[in-house]
Scaffold this active site. Structure first.
Site, PDB file in Angstrom:
ATOM      1  N   LYS A 173      26.480  10.009 -36.198  1.00 21.21           N
ATOM      2  CA  LYS A 173      26.091  10.265 -37.640  1.00 21.21           C
ATOM      3  C   LYS A 173      25.732  11.648 -37.758  1.00 21.21           C
ATOM      4  CE  LYS A 173      23.136  10.600 -40.373  1.00 21.21           C
ATOM      5  NZ  LYS A 173      23.165  11.902 -41.263  1.00 21.21           N
ATOM      6  N   GLU A 248      15.877  16.086 -29.236  1.00 19.91           N
ATOM      7  CA  GLU A 248      15.711  17.486 -28.966  1.00 19.91           C
ATOM      8  C   GLU A 248      15.331  17.962 -30.427  1.00 19.91           C
ATOM      9  OE1 GLU A 248      19.699  18.839 -27.814  1.00 19.91           O
ATOM     10  OE2 GLU A 248      19.235  18.020 -25.771  1.00 19.91           O
ATOM     11  N   CYS A 282      17.083  26.264 -33.635  1.00 21.71           N
ATOM     12  CA  CYS A 282      16.134  25.774 -33.086  1.00 21.71           C
ATOM     13  C   CYS A 282      15.268  26.971 -31.994  1.00 21.71           C
ATOM     14  CB  CYS A 282      16.061  24.642 -32.497  1.00 21.71           C
ATOM     15  SG  CYS A 282      17.304  24.658 -31.169  1.00 21.71           S
ATOM     16  N   GLU A 385       7.222  25.240 -38.025  1.00 18.62           N
ATOM     17  CA  GLU A 385       8.538  25.836 -37.832  1.00 18.62           C
ATOM     18  C   GLU A 385       9.056  26.195 -39.143  1.00 18.62           C
ATOM     19  OE1 GLU A 385      11.748  22.963 -37.229  1.00 18.62           O
ATOM     20  OE2 GLU A 385      12.363  24.565 -35.796  1.00 18.62           O
TER      21      GLU A 385
HETATM   22  P1  NAD Z   1      16.533  16.302 -39.665  1.00 18.18           P
HETATM   23  O1  NAD Z   1      15.651  15.566 -38.835  1.00 18.18           O
HETATM   24  O2  NAD Z   1      16.235  16.341 -41.173  1.00 18.18           O
HETATM   25  O3  NAD Z   1      18.063  15.482 -39.666  1.00 18.18           O
HETATM   26  C1  NAD Z   1      18.784  15.613 -38.382  1.00 18.18           C
HETATM   27  C2  NAD Z   1      19.775  14.304 -38.595  1.00 18.18           C
HETATM   28  O4  NAD Z   1      18.885  13.319 -38.329  1.00 18.18           O
HETATM   29  C3  NAD Z   1      20.664  14.279 -39.779  1.00 18.18           C
HETATM   30  O5  NAD Z   1      22.018  13.713 -39.424  1.00 18.18           O
HETATM   31  C4  NAD Z   1      19.788  13.142 -40.551  1.00 18.18           C
HETATM   32  O6  NAD Z   1      20.713  12.748 -41.585  1.00 18.18           O
HETATM   33  C5  NAD Z   1      19.328  12.377 -39.657  1.00 18.18           C
HETATM   34  N1  NAD Z   1      18.239  11.498 -39.756  1.00 18.18           N
HETATM   35  C6  NAD Z   1      17.107  11.815 -41.018  1.00 18.18           C
HETATM   36  N2  NAD Z   1      16.408  10.932 -40.800  1.00 18.18           N
HETATM   37  C7  NAD Z   1      16.724   9.851 -40.021  1.00 18.18           C
HETATM   38  C8  NAD Z   1      16.136   8.504 -39.616  1.00 18.18           C
HETATM   39  N3  NAD Z   1      15.067   8.216 -40.103  1.00 18.18           N
HETATM   40  N4  NAD Z   1      16.802   7.908 -38.755  1.00 18.18           N
HETATM   41  C9  NAD Z   1      17.957   8.415 -38.136  1.00 18.18           C
HETATM   42  N5  NAD Z   1      18.586   9.689 -38.434  1.00 18.18           N
HETATM   43  C10 NAD Z   1      17.747  10.303 -39.452  1.00 18.18           C
HETATM   44  O7  NAD Z   1      16.880  17.846 -39.209  1.00 18.18           O
HETATM   45  P2  NAD Z   1      18.067  18.949 -39.910  1.00 18.18           P
HETATM   46  O8  NAD Z   1      16.949  19.543 -41.072  1.00 18.18           O
HETATM   47  O9  NAD Z   1      19.231  18.474 -39.968  1.00 18.18           O
HETATM   48  O10 NAD Z   1      17.854  20.016 -38.783  1.00 18.18           O
HETATM   49  C11 NAD Z   1      16.680  20.952 -38.578  1.00 18.18           C
HETATM   50  C12 NAD Z   1      16.010  20.523 -37.326  1.00 18.18           C
HETATM   51  O11 NAD Z   1      16.516  20.367 -36.345  1.00 18.18           O
HETATM   52  C13 NAD Z   1      15.095  21.618 -37.187  1.00 18.18           C
HETATM   53  O12 NAD Z   1      13.693  21.205 -36.890  1.00 18.18           O
HETATM   54  C14 NAD Z   1      15.410  22.269 -35.796  1.00 18.18           C
HETATM   55  O13 NAD Z   1      14.449  22.909 -34.866  1.00 18.18           O
HETATM   56  C15 NAD Z   1      15.825  21.072 -35.263  1.00 18.18           C
HETATM   57  N6  NAD Z   1      16.934  21.361 -34.210  1.00 18.18           N
HETATM   58  C16 NAD Z   1      16.597  21.024 -32.979  1.00 18.18           C
HETATM   59  C17 NAD Z   1      17.453  21.687 -31.728  1.00 18.18           C
HETATM   60  C18 NAD Z   1      17.169  21.396 -30.184  1.00 18.18           C
HETATM   61  O14 NAD Z   1      18.036  21.421 -29.658  1.00 18.18           O
HETATM   62  N7  NAD Z   1      15.852  21.153 -30.024  1.00 18.18           N
HETATM   63  C19 NAD Z   1      18.788  22.063 -32.194  1.00 18.18           C
HETATM   64  C20 NAD Z   1      18.972  22.289 -33.523  1.00 18.18           C
HETATM   65  C21 NAD Z   1      18.063  21.888 -34.382  1.00 18.18           C
END
Ligand code: NAD
Length: 481
Positions: A173, A248, A282, A385
């Site tokens: 997804k 993550e 991140c 963040e």
């Molecule tokens: P997000 O949490 O909004 O979305 C991430 C994914 O989760 C998307 O595919 C989204 O559609 C899905 N999602 C959202 N709600 C969900 C739910 N209830 N159930 C299942 N899936 C769901 O994050 P984003 O805005 O896409 O990305 C930015 C964030 O990701 C930042 O906080 C960043 O730090 C983090 N990030 C972390 C790492 C790491 O390795 N720790 C790497 C990259 C990004």
């Protein structure tokens, strides 16, 4: 206009709802593709297909699985430029970065796990009475792989490669904000003839598609990368079903620069750790602590160099920062800057859109790299963040102060230390509450090493052996001889 489709059981399908989400080009603000808004029925189809495929795929030999991963990597190499341009268009990241980091590392993910799986070792012990114990590591089942928008192909393949290599099947997804390269990857898998159902792709929003996937009882394992708030929702969702889960999550990483650091190198790398990918990584170091003896010198040179960074067309040569990924995200980052100003923060540079953008980019989501000084300790910006091109700087006197500040956030993903004193680096690294510490460098990644965060930055580790462990279940067999 590009119309993305789900890839389920070897077929490209329209979503059950027949509804689509707009996908924007962040450089122009225009809708340029349509992403399926899949619902629970699409998810059921995908999980059922993966469940069926698992029966055969989980029994294939490691060499055969490795061969499939190499075939996918070969195709990605063949289509390298196409993928890089697609990633740049979808996310807004500079084209050179898509090439150097995203697509290159996506290919490496497949190659690395294709090789890693061939060198898998399992433990065995013998007991005093001669009994033999050995460990079997077997695939878990259907893996739900959920990825964010900032490094779309790289982070999705970071999950797909070990999941498939260890004999699981997967339902991916990808982020609905940047779905294009995942769709292209599905086409690659189709082209190379990966068996049906081994890797399915369901596109849609997190709340509907993502949630339906995580909650589906046929899903055995969840690997999630994304925001901390989403991570908390997923952790709650999986708890009652005891699914194996890796999270993550976000970071608010510190960059600690001691007075004996190689200043030129520290500044050059800090520019990258602050603003690479528009600060949308991140692991970006958004809080910079500089020892007071070198604070003014660092500040003057850092601000001067950051002012020279080129912000604009991500396909143009020399561009360092493209647009932020979406209008909503730009608004969020701008509101963080306003918050900092209210809390006595002084904007040394940036904080606004560039003034010299050409007409065709005038509706893009651009923001100049922003440095904030003199921000009060209790400001929310020091804690939360931002995930954009915004950093704060601050001077410290003693190492213990810097360590204390570094640890004073809910997050614990990574940190960088700059010093020539290796014994100090070693001591400080041990005191930081994070999953990764870089000394005199940043973003160097060895796929053999564990990766993940502590506190609100996540649960579990992936990478190298840790990925093989996460994507398999351990079984002990004891034979009385
Ligand atoms: P997000 O949490 O909004 O979305 C991430 C994914 O989760 C998307 O595919 C989204 O559609 C899905 N999602 C959202 N709600 C969900 C739910 N209830 N159930 C299942 N899936 C769901 O994050 P984003 O805005 O896409 O990305 C930015 C964030 O990701 C930042 O906080 C960043 O730090 C983090 N990030 C972390 C790492 C790491 O390795 N720790 C790497 C990259 C990004």
């Amino acid at each position: 206009m590009l119309k993305i489709k789900n890839y389920i059981n070897g077929e490209f399908l329209e979503p059950n709802s027949d509804s689509y989400l707009d996908n924007f080009n962040p450089s122009t603000g225009e809708v340029y593709s349509k992403c399926p808004d899949s619902d629970a029925l699409d998810v059921v189809l995908a999980v059922t297909s993966s469940k069926k495929a698992f029966v055969k795929w989980s029994k294939t030999g490691a060499q055969e699985r490795a061969d499939w991963l190499h075939k996918i990597a070969d195709k990605l190499e063949e289509k390298f430029d196409e993928f890089a341009l697609a990633e740049t268009t979808d996310v807004g990241k500079p084209l050179w970065l898509s090439k150097k980091m995203d697509i290159t590392r996506a290919i490496e993910n497949f190659r690395f796990f294709a090789s890693k799986i061939l060198h898998k070792e399992e433990r065995s012990t013998t007991m005093d009475d001669g009994s033999l114990n050995y460990e079997l590591r077997q695939p878990v089942g259907v893996a739900a792989l959920i990825s964010p928008w900032n490094l779309p192909l790289y982070l999705l393949t970071w999950k797909i490669a070990p999941a498939l290599a260890t004999g699981n099947t997967a339902v991916c997804k990808p982020s609905e904000v940047t779905p294009v390269t995942a769709f292209m990857l599905a086409k690659v898998m189709d082209e190379v003839g990966l068996p049906k159902g081994v890797c399915n792709f369901v596109f849609g929003s997190g709340k509907e598609t993502g949630s339906a996937l995580v909650n589906h009882p046929g899903v055995d394992l969840v690997s999630f990368t994304g925001g901390t708030e989403t991570g908390a929702v997923i952790a709650t969702d999986v708890a009652s079903q005891f699914k194996k889960t890796s999270l993550e999550l976000g970071g608010k990483n510190a960059n600690i620069i001691f007075k004996d650091a190689d200043l030129d190198k520290a500044i050059e790398t800090t520019i990258k750790s602050s603003f690479l990918n528009q600060g949308e990584i991140c692991l970006c170091g958004s809080r910079i602590f500089i020892q007071e003896e070198i604070f003014e010198e660092f500040k003057e040179s850092f601000v001067k160099k950051v002012k020279e960074l080129k912000v604009g067309d991500p396909t143009a040569e020399g561009t360092f920062c493209g647009p932020l990924v979406s209008k909503g995200h730009l608004d969020k980052v701008m509101s963080c800057i306003e918050l900092a100003k209210k809390d006595q923060g002084v904007v040394l540079t940036g904080g606004k859109s560039p003034e010299d953008l050409p007409q065709d980019l005038s509706k893009g989501y651009f923001l100049e790299p922003t440095i904030i000084d003199e921000l009060s300790d209790c400001s929310e910006l020091q804690q939360q963040e931002v995930f954009g091109p915004v950093v704060t700087i601050r001077s410290f006197k003693y190492p213990k102060e810097a360590v204390k500040w570094a640890n004073t956030t809910p997050y614990g993903l990574s940190a960088s230390i700059w010093t020539k004193d290796i014994s100090r680096a070693h001591k400080v690294a041990a005191q930081l509450d994070v999953g990764t510490v870089w000394v005199n460098t940043w973003l160097k990644r060895d796929l053999r090493m564990p990766f993940g965060g502590v506190k609100a930055s996540g649960l579990g580790r992936e990478g190298g052996e840790d990925s093989l462990k996460f994507f398999t279940e351990s079984k002990t067999v004891c034979i009385s001889l």
